[in-house]
Design a protein around this motif. Structure first.
Motif, mmCIF file in Angstrom:
data_model
loop_
_atom_site.group_PDB
_atom_site.id
_atom_site.type_symbol
_atom_site.label_atom_id
_atom_site.label_comp_id
_atom_site.label_asym_id
_atom_site.label_seq_id
_atom_site.Cartn_x
_atom_site.Cartn_y
_atom_site.Cartn_z
ATOM 1 N N LYS A 1 55.363 39.458 30.766
ATOM 2 C CA LYS A 1 56.020 39.957 32.278
ATOM 3 C C LYS A 1 55.390 40.748 32.910
ATOM 4 C CE LYS A 1 60.488 41.077 34.295
ATOM 5 N NZ LYS A 1 61.715 41.368 33.926
ATOM 6 N N ALA A 2 54.770 41.777 32.179
ATOM 7 C CA ALA A 2 54.108 43.049 32.860
ATOM 8 C C ALA A 2 52.576 42.201 33.655
ATOM 9 C CB ALA A 2 53.784 44.185 32.106
ATOM 10 N N VAL A 3 52.179 41.786 32.829
ATOM 11 C CA VAL A 3 50.787 40.960 33.449
ATOM 12 C C VAL A 3 51.054 40.021 34.482
ATOM 13 C CG1 VAL A 3 49.108 39.360 32.628
ATOM 14 C CG2 VAL A 3 49.463 41.299 31.178
ATOM 15 N N ASP A 4 52.119 39.253 34.392
ATOM 16 C CA ASP A 4 52.385 38.265 35.505
ATOM 17 C C ASP A 4 52.867 39.047 36.557
ATOM 18 O OD1 ASP A 4 51.941 35.939 34.018
ATOM 19 O OD2 ASP A 4 54.223 35.531 33.658
ATOM 20 N N GLN A 5 53.504 39.913 36.588
ATOM 21 C CA GLN A 5 54.008 40.924 37.581
ATOM 22 C C GLN A 5 52.812 41.456 38.227
ATOM 23 O OE1 GLN A 5 57.457 41.157 39.013
ATOM 24 N NE2 GLN A 5 56.018 41.523 40.318
ATOM 25 N N ARG A 6 51.839 42.152 37.435
ATOM 26 C CA ARG A 6 50.764 42.616 38.216
ATOM 27 C C ARG A 6 49.723 41.689 38.630
ATOM 28 N NH1 ARG A 6 46.764 46.173 39.336
ATOM 29 N NH2 ARG A 6 45.199 46.599 37.930
ATOM 30 N N ARG A 7 49.513 40.543 38.125
ATOM 31 C CA ARG A 7 48.769 39.599 38.966
ATOM 32 C C ARG A 7 49.382 38.919 40.022
ATOM 33 N NH1 ARG A 7 47.254 35.603 33.654
ATOM 34 N NH2 ARG A 7 45.857 37.211 32.443
ATOM 35 N N ILE A 8 50.708 38.944 40.187
ATOM 36 C CA ILE A 8 51.330 38.186 41.253
ATOM 37 C C ILE A 8 51.408 39.210 42.245
ATOM 38 C CG2 ILE A 8 53.645 37.710 42.448
ATOM 39 C CD1 ILE A 8 54.249 36.147 39.566
ATOM 40 N N ASP A 9 51.582 40.665 42.087
ATOM 41 C CA ASP A 9 51.486 41.774 43.047
ATOM 42 C C ASP A 9 50.177 41.747 43.571
ATOM 43 O OD1 ASP A 9 54.179 42.277 42.478
ATOM 44 O OD2 ASP A 9 53.935 44.079 41.348
ATOM 45 N N TYR A 10 49.201 41.703 42.934
ATOM 46 C CA TYR A 10 47.903 41.825 43.349
ATOM 47 C C TYR A 10 47.575 40.663 44.391
ATOM 48 C CZ TYR A 10 42.953 42.197 43.555
ATOM 49 O OH TYR A 10 41.635 42.517 44.345
ATOM 50 N N VAL A 11 47.803 39.479 44.000
ATOM 51 C CA VAL A 11 47.631 38.322 44.920
ATOM 52 C C VAL A 11 48.394 38.478 46.131
ATOM 53 C CG1 VAL A 11 47.891 35.784 45.223
ATOM 54 C CG2 VAL A 11 46.875 36.558 43.058
ATOM 55 N N ALA A 12 49.688 38.966 45.991
ATOM 56 C CA ALA A 12 50.413 39.103 47.195
ATOM 57 C C ALA A 12 49.790 40.175 48.131
ATOM 58 C CB ALA A 12 51.810 39.385 47.127
ATOM 59 N N ASP A 13 49.384 41.271 47.587
ATOM 60 C CA ASP A 13 48.794 42.238 48.123
ATOM 61 C C ASP A 13 47.344 41.844 48.986
ATOM 62 O OD1 ASP A 13 48.081 45.038 49.077
ATOM 63 O OD2 ASP A 13 46.225 44.620 47.540
ATOM 64 N N HIS B 1 44.811 44.334 24.689
ATOM 65 C CA HIS B 1 43.303 43.636 25.002
ATOM 66 C C HIS B 1 43.263 43.015 26.067
ATOM 67 C CE1 HIS B 1 39.043 42.740 24.133
ATOM 68 N NE2 HIS B 1 39.574 41.589 24.370
ATOM 69 N N TRP B 2 44.358 41.916 25.993
ATOM 70 C CA TRP B 2 44.489 40.782 26.761
ATOM 71 C C TRP B 2 45.005 41.077 28.091
ATOM 72 C CZ3 TRP B 2 49.232 38.773 28.851
ATOM 73 C CH2 TRP B 2 49.205 37.476 29.452
ATOM 74 N N ALA B 3 46.060 42.067 28.372
ATOM 75 C CA ALA B 3 46.575 42.437 29.534
ATOM 76 C C ALA B 3 45.309 43.368 30.215
ATOM 77 C CB ALA B 3 47.587 43.721 29.423
ATOM 78 N N ARG B 4 44.390 44.023 29.459
ATOM 79 C CA ARG B 4 43.253 44.710 30.012
ATOM 80 C C ARG B 4 42.179 43.743 30.696
ATOM 81 N NH1 ARG B 4 42.315 47.383 25.995
ATOM 82 N NH2 ARG B 4 40.630 46.244 24.966
ATOM 83 N N GLU B 5 41.656 42.993 29.588
ATOM 84 C CA GLU B 5 40.553 41.958 29.725
ATOM 85 C C GLU B 5 40.809 41.116 30.795
ATOM 86 O OE1 GLU B 5 37.501 43.065 29.206
ATOM 87 O OE2 GLU B 5 38.152 44.796 28.396
ATOM 88 N N ALA B 6 42.012 40.351 30.818
ATOM 89 C CA ALA B 6 42.413 39.028 31.546
ATOM 90 C C ALA B 6 42.929 39.527 32.779
ATOM 91 C CB ALA B 6 43.504 38.370 30.588
ATOM 92 N N THR B 7 43.379 40.644 32.968
ATOM 93 C CA THR B 7 43.893 41.169 34.173
ATOM 94 C C THR B 7 43.278 42.492 34.899
ATOM 95 O OG1 THR B 7 46.014 40.326 33.481
ATOM 96 C CG2 THR B 7 46.208 41.895 35.414
ATOM 97 N N ASP B 8 43.432 43.467 34.319
ATOM 98 C CA ASP B 8 42.863 44.718 34.812
ATOM 99 C C ASP B 8 41.446 44.684 35.282
ATOM 100 O OD1 ASP B 8 45.532 45.832 34.780
ATOM 101 O OD2 ASP B 8 45.138 46.782 32.993
ATOM 102 N N THR B 9 40.483 44.332 34.200
ATOM 103 C CA THR B 9 39.299 44.111 34.315
ATOM 104 C C THR B 9 38.773 43.301 35.563
ATOM 105 O OG1 THR B 9 38.664 44.491 31.919
ATOM 106 C CG2 THR B 9 37.168 43.356 33.243
ATOM 107 N N ILE B 10 39.480 42.013 35.859
ATOM 108 C CA ILE B 10 39.196 41.174 36.641
ATOM 109 C C ILE B 10 39.629 41.877 38.043
ATOM 110 C CG2 ILE B 10 40.024 38.936 37.663
ATOM 111 C CD1 ILE B 10 40.153 37.660 34.914
#
Length: 191
Positions: free
Chosen positions: A124-136, A61-70
């Motif tokens: 780690k997966a959430v951090d990586q996804r967030r960092i990759d998105y900001v870098a993009d 839920h946290w990975a989805r709502e605090a990352t993917d949804t945003i």
């Protein structure tokens, strides 16, 4: 009084995050959460097999709502990358975390991850996804690949640290993060 039929699994997950944020992972217990929700412990088993099942669903839920949804919200805006970065900061610092225990919900997950392999892998997966998105997004703003990654790490690291400072009343999370973003965007123009 709520009943097993009126509560959803999301209600239990939000209450579990409030317990996590207030008391650490050891506070995520069916009885304590049921008391918080003013229902019987039996209601818990209507939604979850056991506490490990609840914890696994909390992480998903946290990975989805605090990352993917945003990220999906920001992308749906179809604005230029600089504006998307500003939208991302605003979304990451809005009040959507209040039902989960507030400002320190992410910090509570970080603490949980120090002692739990599943939480560490999800973090780690959430951090990586967030960092990759900001870098993009920074890349779309014209930053080189190296500077995009460095800027993303700096901005994301600042978010993590500023959350702790803001919880102590020592920072204005949104204003400080937006200020850092503007300085980062300005640095691209200065090079």
């Amino acid at each position: 009084m709520a009943t097993k039929n009126t509560l959803t699994s999301d209600d239990w997950i939000k209450a579990a995050f409030r317990a996590l944020t207030a008391g650490g992972v050891q506070a995520v217990r069916a009885e304590a959460i049921a008391r918080d929700l003013k229902v019987s412990k039996g209601s818990f088993y209507w939604h979850f097999k056991d506490v490990p099942d609840l914890k696994a669903k909390m992480l998903a839920h946290w990975a989805r709502e605090a990352t993917d949804t945003i990220i999906n919200e920001v992308e749906a805006s179809q604005r230029p990358a600089e504006e998307q970065l500003r939208l991302l900061v605003c979304a990451a610092t809005d009040d959507r975390n209040l039902p989960y225990g507030g400002l320190l919900a992410d910090s509570a997950v970080r603490e949980w991850a120090r002692f739990d392999t599943s939480a560490a892998e999800t973090l780690k997966a959430v951090d990586q996804r967030r960092i990759d998105y900001v870098a993009d997004l920074l890349g779309r703003c014209g930053f080189s690949a190296r500077h995009s990654r460095s800027g993303a790490n700096g901005l994301y690291g600042a978010l993590i640290g500023l959350e702790a400072l803001a919880a102590s009343g020592l920072a204005d999370l949104r204003a400080d993060l937006l200020g850092l973003l503007e300085a980062l965007l300005h640095s691209r123009d200065a090079t």
